[in-house]
Write an enzyme that holds these catalytic residues in place. Structure first.
Site, short mmCIF file in Angstrom:
data_model
loop_
_atom_site.label_atom_id
_atom_site.label_comp_id
_atom_site.label_asym_id
_atom_site.label_seq_id
_atom_site.Cartn_x
_atom_site.Cartn_y
_atom_site.Cartn_z
N ASP A 146 -1.43 6.83 6.34
CA ASP A 146 -2.50 5.90 5.98
C ASP A 146 -2.69 4.99 7.19
O ASP A 146 -1.86 4.14 7.48
CB ASP A 146 -2.07 5.09 4.75
CG ASP A 146 -3.09 4.01 4.38
OD1 ASP A 146 -4.09 3.85 5.11
OD2 ASP A 146 -2.88 3.34 3.35
N LYS A 198 -11.97 -1.86 8.05
CA LYS A 198 -11.21 -2.75 8.95
C LYS A 198 -11.59 -2.47 10.41
O LYS A 198 -12.22 -3.28 11.06
CB LYS A 198 -9.72 -2.59 8.72
CG LYS A 198 -9.35 -3.07 7.31
CD LYS A 198 -8.13 -2.42 6.78
CE LYS A 198 -8.02 -2.48 5.27
NZ LYS A 198 -8.14 -3.81 4.69
N TRP A 201 0.83 -1.22 0.00
CA TRP A 201 0.00 0.00 0.00
C TRP A 201 0.85 1.25 0.00
O TRP A 201 0.55 2.22 -0.72
CB TRP A 201 -0.97 -0.02 1.18
CG TRP A 201 -1.89 -1.20 1.13
CD1 TRP A 201 -1.95 -2.23 2.01
CD2 TRP A 201 -2.86 -1.49 0.09
NE1 TRP A 201 -2.90 -3.14 1.60
CE2 TRP A 201 -3.47 -2.70 0.45
CE3 TRP A 201 -3.26 -0.84 -1.06
CZ2 TRP A 201 -4.47 -3.29 -0.34
CZ3 TRP A 201 -4.25 -1.41 -1.85
CH2 TRP A 201 -4.84 -2.63 -1.48
#
Ligand SMILES: Cc1ncc(COP(=O)(O)O)c(C=O)c1O
Length: 360
Positions: A172, A196, A101
């Protein structure tokens, strides 16, 4: 109807209380005579949800008055380009590359300026995060440093917030937001896809410092402009009302549980249990360097791809779902976000011991 133990990396397990409240809200939202999916985002009932969601996040994240909370569309990946598009603008930024990511975030940023990779663990297949300060002094003129606080795929996590001088700090936090107490006021921008630790897929929370708004490019399409979303209170277009409702309920659940110190201890105990099984055995191999281990996503293997596949199948047959590792890593991955319950983690620990005893 029965529910299995869910170790999915996201969308992921949600608190039972929240799911039950959501079921009721689908029929009628807080006495407004309309269901959650049917009521206007501009009506009083939803305005109340929005205000409470924002207030709870501000409290839990310890935000200061000069920070804004936004609920946007497009997933965390949209932030990979929205940040540099608004704020890099031909300048220079440092990215810490600790997994798929953060690598993709850096790739998107290269479209808008110069990216310095301050640290990369690509050579060791992203098995670690840097030590504090390993990126050294940032190059002159650096606008911001971007990092990924938990690497969902590799199973690594920062146990600290990077100290950054002379540049903005951007993060992030998709896969460990609200899993421990973090001083949110230190971040100039942080974001998280909800699916999540926060709620369902389809909404992304962004926190940004008001001062950044003056630096945003005003020639961008309206939907890409942070200043537009702030001015319109996340209602420039129709927000993800369903997702924001669930976020509000998840935050209420966290506050009622006793806050982030309580969830922190629970997350630590669950992670200790699974890593404890690995460390007590020669059969299980943990993927991450010990000091970088993620409490949210434990990644491990038997060292034999065929046996890993058999292990996932055996776990699935026993009602332990979502344990297959990411395709780029192989092996197994147990995701233990905030809503993961102790019973599920204990069942996994017993399964691992039994699998070792019968296949080791
Ligand atoms: C840390 C992290 N960042 C970004 C993403 C991408 O999120 P989205 O699918 O919301 O764009 C993920 C997805 O798993 C992730 O784990």
């Amino acid at each position: 109807m029965s529910r299995s133990h869910n170790f999915s990396p996201g969308p992921a397990v949600l608190p039972e209380a929240v799911l039950r409240q959501t079921q009721e809200a689908l029929w009628e939202l807080n006495g407004c005579g309309q269901g959650l999916l049917e009521t206007s985002h501009r009506g009083a009932a939803f305005a109340d949800v929005m205000e409470r969601a924002t207030g709870r996040l501000r409290r839990l994240l310890r935000l200061s008055d000069d920070q804004e909370v936004l609920f946007l569309h497009g997933g965390a990946r949209t932030q990979f380009y929205q940040i540099p598009m608004n704020l890099l603008r031909g300048g220079r930024a440092t990215y810490l590359e600790t997994g798929t990511w953060s690598r993709q975030a850096a790739e998107e940023a290269r479209r808008y300026g110069t990216v310095d990779v301050g640290f990369s663990s690509a050579d060791s297949r992203y098995d670690r995060v840097p030590e504090q300060g390993a990126w050294g002094p940032l190059p002159k003129g650096t606008t911001y440093l971007h990092y990924t606080s938990n690497n969902t795929v590799a199973g690594t996590e920062y146990a600290y917030v990077p100290d950054v001088e002379g540049a903005s700090l951007m993060c992030d936090m998709s896969s460990n937001l609200l899993s421990r107490q973090v001083d949110g006021s230190r971040f100039d921008l942080l974001y998280a896809g909800a699916q999540k630790n926060l709620g369902p897929a389809g909404v992304t929370m962004v926190v940004l410092r008001k001062g950044l708004l003056e630096r945003c490019d005003t020639n961008l399409p309206m939907m890409c402009r942070y200043d537009v979303h702030v001015k319109k209170g996340s209602m420039y277009n129709t927000p993800c009302t369903f997702g924001i409702y669930v976020i509000e309920r998840v935050c209420a659940w966290l506050e009622e549980l006793g806050g982030l110190d309580v969830i922190d201890a629970r997350n630590q105990a669950q992670a200790d249990l699974i890593y404890g099984v690995m460390d007590a055995s020669d059969f299980w191999q943990g993927r991450a360097a010990k000091r970088s281990r993620s409490r949210m996503n434990a990644t491990f293997s038997t060292g034999d791809a065929a046996l890993d596949t058999a292990c996932v199948a055996a776990a699935t047959a026993e009602g332990l779902l979502g344990l297959k590792g990411h395709s780029s890593m192989g092996g197994l991955r147990a995701s233990m976000y905030n809503a993961q319950n102790d019973e599920a983690v204990q069942a996994l620990a017993s399964f691992m011991k039994h699998f070792e005893a019968t296949h080791g």
